[in-house]
Design a protein around this motif. Sequence first.
Motif, PDB file in Angstrom:
ATOM      1  N   HIS A 127     -11.670 -44.549  19.585  1.00  0.00           N
ATOM      2  CA  HIS A 127     -10.820 -43.941  18.554  1.00  0.00           C
ATOM      3  C   HIS A 127      -9.655 -44.864  18.207  1.00  0.00           C
ATOM      4  O   HIS A 127      -9.289 -45.000  17.030  1.00  0.00           O
ATOM      5  N   ASP A 128      -9.066 -45.520  19.212  1.00  0.00           N
ATOM      6  CA  ASP A 128      -7.949 -46.427  18.941  1.00  0.00           C
ATOM      7  C   ASP A 128      -8.383 -47.577  18.036  1.00  0.00           C
ATOM      8  O   ASP A 128      -7.607 -48.019  17.176  1.00  0.00           O
ATOM      9  N   GLU A 129      -9.594 -48.078  18.215  1.00  0.00           N
ATOM     10  CA  GLU A 129     -10.088 -49.149  17.348  1.00  0.00           C
ATOM     11  C   GLU A 129     -10.291 -48.650  15.918  1.00  0.00           C
ATOM     12  O   GLU A 129      -9.983 -49.368  14.951  1.00  0.00           O
ATOM     13  N   ALA A 130     -10.790 -47.435  15.763  1.00  0.00           N
ATOM     14  CA  ALA A 130     -10.973 -46.875  14.420  1.00  0.00           C
ATOM     15  C   ALA A 130      -9.623 -46.687  13.725  1.00  0.00           C
ATOM     16  O   ALA A 130      -9.483 -46.957  12.520  1.00  0.00           O
ATOM     17  N   ARG A 147      -5.576 -48.741   9.768  1.00  0.00           N
ATOM     18  CA  ARG A 147      -4.268 -49.331   9.504  1.00  0.00           C
ATOM     19  C   ARG A 147      -4.410 -50.633   8.710  1.00  0.00           C
ATOM     20  O   ARG A 147      -3.674 -50.882   7.734  1.00  0.00           O
ATOM     21  N   LEU A 148      -5.366 -51.480   9.114  1.00  0.00           N
ATOM     22  CA  LEU A 148      -5.584 -52.748   8.409  1.00  0.00           C
ATOM     23  C   LEU A 148      -6.083 -52.516   6.991  1.00  0.00           C
ATOM     24  O   LEU A 148      -5.670 -53.207   6.047  1.00  0.00           O
ATOM     25  N   LEU A 149      -6.980 -51.546   6.803  1.00  0.00           N
ATOM     26  CA  LEU A 149      -7.498 -51.253   5.472  1.00  0.00           C
ATOM     27  C   LEU A 149      -6.401 -50.749   4.546  1.00  0.00           C
ATOM     28  O   LEU A 149      -6.298 -51.173   3.388  1.00  0.00           O
ATOM     29  N   ILE A 150      -5.558 -49.853   5.050  1.00  0.00           N
ATOM     30  CA  ILE A 150      -4.479 -49.299   4.221  1.00  0.00           C
ATOM     31  C   ILE A 150      -3.530 -50.401   3.759  1.00  0.00           C
ATOM     32  O   ILE A 150      -3.064 -50.393   2.615  1.00  0.00           O
ATOM     33  N   ALA A 168      -7.991 -38.509   9.390  1.00  0.00           N
ATOM     34  CA  ALA A 168      -8.930 -38.380  10.504  1.00  0.00           C
ATOM     35  C   ALA A 168     -10.015 -39.428  10.272  1.00  0.00           C
ATOM     36  O   ALA A 168     -10.688 -39.403   9.236  1.00  0.00           O
ATOM     37  N   VAL A 169     -10.174 -40.350  11.207  1.00  0.00           N
ATOM     38  CA  VAL A 169     -11.108 -41.459  11.005  1.00  0.00           C
ATOM     39  C   VAL A 169     -12.106 -41.545  12.154  1.00  0.00           C
ATOM     40  O   VAL A 169     -11.774 -41.277  13.311  1.00  0.00           O
ATOM     41  N   THR A 170     -13.318 -41.903  11.806  1.00  0.00           N
ATOM     42  CA  THR A 170     -14.369 -42.174  12.782  1.00  0.00           C
ATOM     43  C   THR A 170     -14.958 -43.537  12.461  1.00  0.00           C
ATOM     44  O   THR A 170     -15.314 -43.805  11.309  1.00  0.00           O
ATOM     45  N   GLY A 171     -15.061 -44.406  13.445  1.00  0.00           N
ATOM     46  CA  GLY A 171     -15.567 -45.749  13.209  1.00  0.00           C
ATOM     47  C   GLY A 171     -16.994 -45.925  13.688  1.00  0.00           C
ATOM     48  O   GLY A 171     -17.442 -45.256  14.615  1.00  0.00           O
ATOM     49  N   LEU A 202     -15.796 -47.212   8.338  1.00  0.00           N
ATOM     50  CA  LEU A 202     -15.091 -45.957   8.618  1.00  0.00           C
ATOM     51  C   LEU A 202     -15.607 -44.777   7.814  1.00  0.00           C
ATOM     52  O   LEU A 202     -15.935 -44.915   6.630  1.00  0.00           O
ATOM     53  N   PHE A 203     -15.680 -43.622   8.468  1.00  0.00           N
ATOM     54  CA  PHE A 203     -15.673 -42.333   7.794  1.00  0.00           C
ATOM     55  C   PHE A 203     -14.212 -41.892   7.754  1.00  0.00           C
ATOM     56  O   PHE A 203     -13.541 -41.860   8.799  1.00  0.00           O
ATOM     57  N   THR A 204     -13.714 -41.532   6.588  1.00  0.00           N
ATOM     58  CA  THR A 204     -12.287 -41.241   6.425  1.00  0.00           C
ATOM     59  C   THR A 204     -12.099 -39.888   5.767  1.00  0.00           C
ATOM     60  O   THR A 204     -12.755 -39.565   4.772  1.00  0.00           O
TER      61      THR A 204
END
Length: 269
Positions: A174-177, A182-185, A212-215, A241-243
């Motif tokens: 989850h921390d990686e997702a 954060r990088l995408l934003i 809420a994100v899932t990688g 990502l699913f966002t």
Amino acid sequence: MHQLMHRHLGKVVAGAAIALTGTAVMVAVTLPAGAGADDASSARPAAAGAAAPGRDPGQPPPGVVEQVRAQGERGQGRDPLTDDELRRARELALPRPVRGVAKDVTGKPGPEPLTTDLAELGPSEVGLADPPRRANVSYYDYASDRYITKTVNLTTSKVESTDTQRGVQPPPSHDEAVEAARLLIAAPLGSGLRQDYRDATGRDLTGPGPLAVTGFVYRGRAEGDAPGALADCGEHRCIRLFTKVKNGQWIDTRRFVIDLSARTVGRLG
């Protein structure tokens, strides 16, 4: 909201989850009708031998949930790892010299922890009354792009084996997702996501907190044509990502690939 889907790649999908065939499966769990913390009748069990109000005396009483027993410092047999065992396993697997060389997903010292699981017993240990307790501790070192798994014997406090692999990409934590979001934003390619969030909520998106994100892992050429720098994915740790807006709408960000090793963002198609 006006023509949102045609203006941005990060299009909002209202009221539905997105599933990518062969890559991710989302399972919805439905609670029984009437279940909830506000159900006062379920919070106060009836006295022994007495029927609950409104219940047919011929019906069996409702089930009782067994209280979770207090955790000891050490589990027994095939019990799940206790909190103390989880902590000890990670400390034994990651001695200080390794922490100083390796890097986590944010670039800080120390590898990125992934999983800590109870290890299987050896054939000669299966019938023992008190078999040794072992844990498999896995993590990813972003300094060297290596996936590392260590088997720790919690009975002897020794690391029994270490397996190091390159090009192996387990599911992201989850921390990686969250770091990928954060990088995408922050990236120029994240402008569509930022605009879609503003259209959906009326607020600016400055970080991953409201999402809420899932990688899921992207393996580059192993999955087909990988344009440009995305060809490094597979050797690099890359995430799609699913966002979803928390308590809100889905935003489609599946075309974007976040290379966590290089800390860059690319786009498919």
